[in-house]
Structures are given as structure tokens and as C-alpha cells.
Design a protein around this motif. Structure first.
Motif, PDB file in Angstrom:
ATOM      1  N   VAL A 155      -6.510   1.149   0.980  1.00 43.93           N
ATOM      2  CA  VAL A 155      -5.565   1.242  -0.135  1.00 43.93           C
ATOM      3  C   VAL A 155      -5.655  -0.049  -0.943  1.00 43.93           C
ATOM      4  CG1 VAL A 155      -3.137   1.498  -0.766  1.00 43.93           C
ATOM      5  CG2 VAL A 155      -4.039   2.730   1.208  1.00 43.93           C
ATOM      6  N   PRO A 156      -5.924   0.041  -2.237  1.00 42.10           N
ATOM      7  CA  PRO A 156      -6.367   1.193  -3.012  1.00 42.10           C
ATOM      8  C   PRO A 156      -7.758   1.657  -2.566  1.00 42.10           C
ATOM      9  CG  PRO A 156      -5.778  -0.649  -4.465  1.00 42.10           C
ATOM     10  CD  PRO A 156      -5.739  -1.143  -3.062  1.00 42.10           C
ATOM     11  N   ALA A 192      -8.490  -5.113  -0.818  1.00 44.99           N
ATOM     12  CA  ALA A 192      -7.556  -4.017  -0.515  1.00 44.99           C
ATOM     13  C   ALA A 192      -7.002  -4.200   0.883  1.00 44.99           C
ATOM     14  CB  ALA A 192      -8.283  -2.682  -0.639  1.00 44.99           C
ATOM     15  N   ASP A 233     -10.369   2.781  -4.390  1.00 48.05           N
ATOM     16  CA  ASP A 233     -11.515   2.476  -5.254  1.00 48.05           C
ATOM     17  C   ASP A 233     -12.012   1.044  -5.026  1.00 48.05           C
ATOM     18  OD1 ASP A 233     -13.370   2.093  -7.232  1.00 48.05           O
ATOM     19  OD2 ASP A 233     -12.048   2.661  -8.890  1.00 48.05           O
ATOM     20  N   TYR A 238     -10.940  -2.211  -7.242  1.00 45.81           N
ATOM     21  CA  TYR A 238     -10.121  -3.049  -6.350  1.00 45.81           C
ATOM     22  C   TYR A 238     -10.981  -3.532  -5.177  1.00 45.81           C
ATOM     23  CZ  TYR A 238      -6.426  -0.733  -8.941  1.00 45.81           C
ATOM     24  OH  TYR A 238      -5.633  -0.255  -9.953  1.00 45.81           O
ATOM     25  N   CYS A 252     -14.739   4.082   2.469  1.00 38.33           N
ATOM     26  CA  CYS A 252     -14.723   4.368   1.022  1.00 38.33           C
ATOM     27  C   CYS A 252     -15.406   5.691   0.694  1.00 38.33           C
ATOM     28  CB  CYS A 252     -15.390   3.230   0.259  1.00 38.33           C
ATOM     29  SG  CYS A 252     -14.453   1.689   0.304  1.00 38.33           S
TER      30      CYS A 252
END
Length: 185
Positions: free
Chosen positions: A124-125, A134, A127, A131, A84
Motif C-alpha cells: 500500500v499504495p 510504501a 503502484d 509510489y 506488485c
């Protein structure tokens, strides 16, 4: 030398023997090629599964998912980030108990049959706040469609490259994405 009562093979007999040999060779060659092709798909499936298990172990120890598969074989350096983009704290790096894979992970990617598994991971996503659930995506390039079809059937049950764990696009020799459901970073 031939004895007076014995003759050689006729042209028709030789051609018949050659035709039988050619038919047998074609059957055997088809089986061998099919086995080799199946083995390449099996190697890729095993490598993806092993990486998935290694990611789970890494996350259990470090508390976050790595930015790159390279952190499965070598401890992340000070200043490293997670998938991240957040800085890994010193205590997370100290909690690393790897290596989590039993092979060297070359910077150019992991050879797997005819494919190459890329070291970069993608969430993905991206954030994690908006979210929290993911996918962590592992990408392999140079994957033939027939191998992608086989993996898709085995893992997802049907060929639908738009959803599920296996995604494949016919670019650059075929790009396969293996999507691992994750929570957090």
C-alpha cells in the motif's frame, strides 16, 4: 475421636479459612491470567518480527518482495508474481535461499497465540512507479484489543491505530495490520 479437652473447628473459623483461601486464589488467578494474556501478545510480536526479518532476507536474495508469506518457506513456483503483481524472472526464483522461516506455513494462516496471521501480503499504495516507498502489510485476525493496545504501545509508543506500524480494527474478533516500510517491490 476427639479427646474430652479438645474441640473441633467452629463454623466461623471454617468460614474465615475459606475466605482467606478464596482471596489467595483470586490473587493467584489474576496473576496467571495476566501472564497468559501477556504471553499471547509476546508470541504475536515475536512472530511478526520474525516474518519481518524473513521478508528482508527474501528480498535480499530474490530482489523482490513475495506475493505471499508461503514463499518464505517454499520456493516460488515458475510463473509466480511478486507483491506488485509482476512476474518473478527465473533468475530471481533460482536466487531463493530459503526457507527463511523455521516453521510450516499452513494455507489457512499461521497460528500465533489466539490470532491467525494471514499468508497474503499487501503493498500500500500498490503502484510502485507512482509510489516507490510504501508499506508491506501483514494481517493478523482474531486479535483482542488489549493485545493490539500492548503491541501499539511497545512498537509505536502510543495508541493510535490510524497511523504507525500497528493498525487494529474491531472487526471479526479484531484485525491487526503490521505495516513494514518498503522501497520497490
Amino acid at each position: 475421636m476427639l479427646s474430652a479437652g479438645r474441640r473441633g473447628f467452629t463454623l466461623a473459623e471454617l468460614l474465615a479459612a475459606l475466605a482467606i483461601i478464596a482471596a489467595l486464589a483470586a490473587v493467584i488467578l489474576t496473576q496467571v491470567v495476566g501472564s497468559v494474556h501477556g504471553a499471547r501478545g509476546a508470541v504475536l510480536a515475536q512472530d511478526l518480527d520474525a516474518l519481518n526479518q524473513a521478508l528482508v532476507s527474501y528480498r535480499a536474495h530474490v530482489g523482490r518482495y513475495p506475493l505471499t508469506l508461503a514463499y518464505l518457506s517454499a520456493q516460488p513456483p515458475v510463473g509466480a508474481t511478486d507483491v506488485c503483481g509482476r512476474l518473478l524472472p527465473a533468475e530471481a526464483i533460482a536466487a531463493w535461499r530459503g526457507p527463511y522461516v523455521q516453521r510450516v506455513l499452513p494455507a489457512a494462516g499461521i497460528p500465533s497465540g489466539d490470532a491467525t496471521i494471514q499468508l497474503a501480503l499487501q503493498r500500500v499504495p500498490a503502484d510502485p512507479v507512482a509510489y516507490p516507498v510504501a508499506e508491506l502489510r501483514i494481517t493478523a485476525t482474531g486479535v483482542e484489543q488489549s493485545i493490539a493496545d500492548r503491541l501499539e504501545r511497545e512498537i509505536d509508543g502510543a495508541i493510535d491505530f490510524a497511523t504507525g506500524t500497528i493498525r487494529w480494527t474491531p472487526t471479526a474478533g479484531g484485525t491487526l495490520t503490521f505495516a513494514v516500510p518498503v522501497r520497490g517491490c
